[in-house]
Design an enzyme around this catalytic site. Structure first.
Site, PDB file in Angstrom:
ATOM      1  N   GLU A 116      34.668  -7.595  15.078  1.00  0.00           N
ATOM      2  CA  GLU A 116      34.033  -8.905  14.860  1.00  0.00           C
ATOM      3  C   GLU A 116      34.146  -9.805  16.075  1.00  0.00           C
ATOM      4  O   GLU A 116      33.238 -10.577  16.385  1.00  0.00           O
ATOM      5  CB  GLU A 116      34.669  -9.612  13.661  1.00  0.00           C
ATOM      6  CG  GLU A 116      34.083 -11.010  13.465  1.00  0.00           C
ATOM      7  CD  GLU A 116      34.602 -11.752  12.267  1.00  0.00           C
ATOM      8  OE1 GLU A 116      35.683 -11.413  11.760  1.00  0.00           O
ATOM      9  OE2 GLU A 116      33.911 -12.696  11.824  1.00  0.00           O
ATOM     10  N   ASP A 173      37.357  -5.850  11.053  1.00  0.00           N
ATOM     11  CA  ASP A 173      37.444  -7.307  10.968  1.00  0.00           C
ATOM     12  C   ASP A 173      38.924  -7.638  11.069  1.00  0.00           C
ATOM     13  O   ASP A 173      39.676  -7.392  10.128  1.00  0.00           O
ATOM     14  CB  ASP A 173      36.850  -7.822   9.645  1.00  0.00           C
ATOM     15  CG  ASP A 173      36.650  -9.337   9.672  1.00  0.00           C
ATOM     16  OD1 ASP A 173      35.751  -9.836   8.963  1.00  0.00           O
ATOM     17  OD2 ASP A 173      37.417 -10.017  10.388  1.00  0.00           O
ATOM     18  N   ILE A 189      40.755 -10.367  11.114  1.00  0.00           N
ATOM     19  CA  ILE A 189      41.174 -11.249  10.011  1.00  0.00           C
ATOM     20  C   ILE A 189      39.906 -11.648   9.264  1.00  0.00           C
ATOM     21  O   ILE A 189      39.093 -12.428   9.777  1.00  0.00           O
ATOM     22  CB  ILE A 189      41.914 -12.520  10.480  1.00  0.00           C
ATOM     23  CG1 ILE A 189      43.155 -12.200  11.297  1.00  0.00           C
ATOM     24  CG2 ILE A 189      42.311 -13.363   9.249  1.00  0.00           C
ATOM     25  CD1 ILE A 189      43.888 -13.422  11.838  1.00  0.00           C
ATOM     26  N   ASP A 190      39.724 -11.100   8.079  1.00  0.00           N
ATOM     27  CA  ASP A 190      38.575 -11.494   7.253  1.00  0.00           C
ATOM     28  C   ASP A 190      39.065 -12.608   6.322  1.00  0.00           C
ATOM     29  O   ASP A 190      39.953 -12.379   5.502  1.00  0.00           O
ATOM     30  CB  ASP A 190      38.062 -10.298   6.463  1.00  0.00           C
ATOM     31  CG  ASP A 190      36.801 -10.643   5.707  1.00  0.00           C
ATOM     32  OD1 ASP A 190      35.825 -11.070   6.345  1.00  0.00           O
ATOM     33  OD2 ASP A 190      36.810 -10.540   4.467  1.00  0.00           O
ATOM     34  N   THR A 195      39.270 -15.958   7.979  1.00  0.00           N
ATOM     35  CA  THR A 195      40.003 -16.679   9.027  1.00  0.00           C
ATOM     36  C   THR A 195      40.312 -18.118   8.644  1.00  0.00           C
ATOM     37  O   THR A 195      41.409 -18.616   8.932  1.00  0.00           O
ATOM     38  CB  THR A 195      39.185 -16.674  10.334  1.00  0.00           C
ATOM     39  OG1 THR A 195      39.041 -15.329  10.793  1.00  0.00           O
ATOM     40  CG2 THR A 195      39.848 -17.487  11.417  1.00  0.00           C
ATOM     41  N   ASP A 237      32.525  -7.315   7.786  1.00  0.00           N
ATOM     42  CA  ASP A 237      32.956  -7.923   6.514  1.00  0.00           C
ATOM     43  C   ASP A 237      32.846  -6.913   5.372  1.00  0.00           C
ATOM     44  O   ASP A 237      33.556  -6.985   4.382  1.00  0.00           O
ATOM     45  CB  ASP A 237      32.037  -9.097   6.145  1.00  0.00           C
ATOM     46  CG  ASP A 237      32.012 -10.213   7.165  1.00  0.00           C
ATOM     47  OD1 ASP A 237      30.900 -10.575   7.621  1.00  0.00           O
ATOM     48  OD2 ASP A 237      33.097 -10.713   7.516  1.00  0.00           O
TER      49      ASP A 237
HETATM   50  C1  LIP Z   1      34.327 -14.641   6.133  1.00  0.00           C
HETATM   51  C2  LIP Z   1      33.783 -13.812   4.995  1.00  0.00           C
HETATM   52  C3  LIP Z   1      33.498 -14.689   3.779  1.00  0.00           C
HETATM   53  C4  LIP Z   1      32.460 -15.681   4.145  1.00  0.00           C
HETATM   54  C5  LIP Z   1      33.025 -16.565   5.217  1.00  0.00           C
HETATM   55  C6  LIP Z   1      33.402 -15.748   6.469  1.00  0.00           C
HETATM   56  P1  LIP Z   1      35.462 -14.221   8.512  1.00  0.00           P
HETATM   57  O1  LIP Z   1      34.532 -13.794   7.236  1.00  0.00           O
HETATM   58  O2  LIP Z   1      34.714 -12.830   4.655  1.00  0.00           O
HETATM   59  O3  LIP Z   1      33.050 -13.942   2.678  1.00  0.00           O
HETATM   60  O4  LIP Z   1      32.074 -16.442   3.023  1.00  0.00           O
HETATM   61  O5  LIP Z   1      32.066 -17.540   5.552  1.00  0.00           O
HETATM   62  O6  LIP Z   1      32.225 -15.213   7.027  1.00  0.00           O
HETATM   63  O7  LIP Z   1      34.530 -15.014   9.383  1.00  0.00           O
HETATM   64  O8  LIP Z   1      36.589 -15.037   8.035  1.00  0.00           O
HETATM   65  O9  LIP Z   1      35.867 -12.921   9.140  1.00  0.00           O
END
Ligand code: LIP
Length: 276
Positions: free
Chosen positions: A73, A89, A91-92, A94, A223
């Protein structure tokens, strides 16, 4: 295509790496997590730990799987010669991580096909690890899904008016306005909605029955890849709307009867036509 033994080995490697990166982001989380950069908007943030986690994943994969491709990412990417691409990813969720909310994950998947084109790639193995809770979901194609080593089968879904539905929103104000309008129209027709903040965890929560469904627009492969495999291997239908593949326009995950009902509702609301 990989055989079952290779898929199992890839799954175990994905788990090992997701746990390693998860330990890093948890152990070294500063009291105040500083934003080091933004992406699509001032609220689409990157932290130093996103970058540190992706650096760890990238260097480990280069050492252990040098022939495979990589897509991260935060910009790490390299072609491969094996036909396999790791999609990570670091940290999904963040924003949750930055605020200290315990719903975020390290998502590590390996896919075949062209990861740049929706519908042109398939996950082979993956892991979603939540360092805050310690929960770890794993899956390999044809080998099922587990939560903390226990095999997962998603429960039969309820009717739409009894369904707890997860969702999420993009970062652009105009897109958020339209996404909110879709949610406002859906809300009276379902039990309730949850916006938890990590797509990878949302997909795994559908797999283990803590959400009955999840939909979101604007997801990237990083994601989606690992959580989608966990959900599918647990018996959940994951797609786009109206038979299209899951991807940026929309991802919808639910058990079959509920999936069909929500597909019709969201299609009627134009939920996948809101991309800027
Ligand atoms: C997040 C996604 C989440 C979405 C957030 C963001 P990130 O990914 O996992 O579902 O609603 O807006 O995109 O950016 O934290 O890796």
């Amino acid at each position: 295509m990989t055989d079952l033994d290779e898929r199992a080995a890839l799954r175990d490697l994905a788990e090992q790496l997701a746990r390693q990166a998860g330990e890093l982001v948890q152990r070294d989380r500063p009291a105040r997590v500083a934003v080091t950069d933004t992406k699509s908007s001032a609220t689409d943030v990157v932290t130093a730990m996103d970058r540190a986690s992706e650096q760890l994943l990238s260097s480990q994969l280069l050492r252990l799987r040098p022939e495979d491709g990589l897509l991260g990412e935060e910009g790490t990417g390299r072609p491969g010669s094996s036909g396999l691409t790791w999609v990570v990813d670091p940290i999904d969720g963040t924003v949750n991580y930055a605020y200290g909310l315990p719903i975020y994950s390290v998502s590590v998947a390996v896919v075949t096909g062209d990861v740049a084109a929706a519908g042109a790639w398939r996950p082979v193995a993956g892991c979603v690890h939540n360092p805050a809770s310690g929960e770890t979901w794993t899956a390999a194609a044809g080998l099922g899904a587990t939560l903390d080593g226990v095999p997962l089968t998603a429960p039969a879904p309820p009717a739409p008016d009894q369904a707890l539905v997860g969702t999420g929103f993009g970062y652009q104000p105009a897109q958020r306005r339209r996404q909110a309008a879709v949610m406002a129209a859906l809300l009276p027709q379902v039990r309730d909605v949850r916006r938890l903040g990590s797509a990878a965890v949302d997909l795994c929560l559908v797999a283990c029955g803590r959400l009955d469904a999840y939909y979101e627009q604007g997801l990237n492969a990083w994601d989606l890849a690992a959580g989608m495999l966990v959900a599918r291997e647990a018996g959940v239908t994951v797609s786009g709307l109206a038979g299209r593949p899951p991807g940026g326009p929309l991802v919808l995950a639910a058990g079959a009867p509920l999936h069909a009902a929500l597909d019709a509702l969201l299609t009627g609301l134009g939920a996948d036509r809101l991309m800027d």
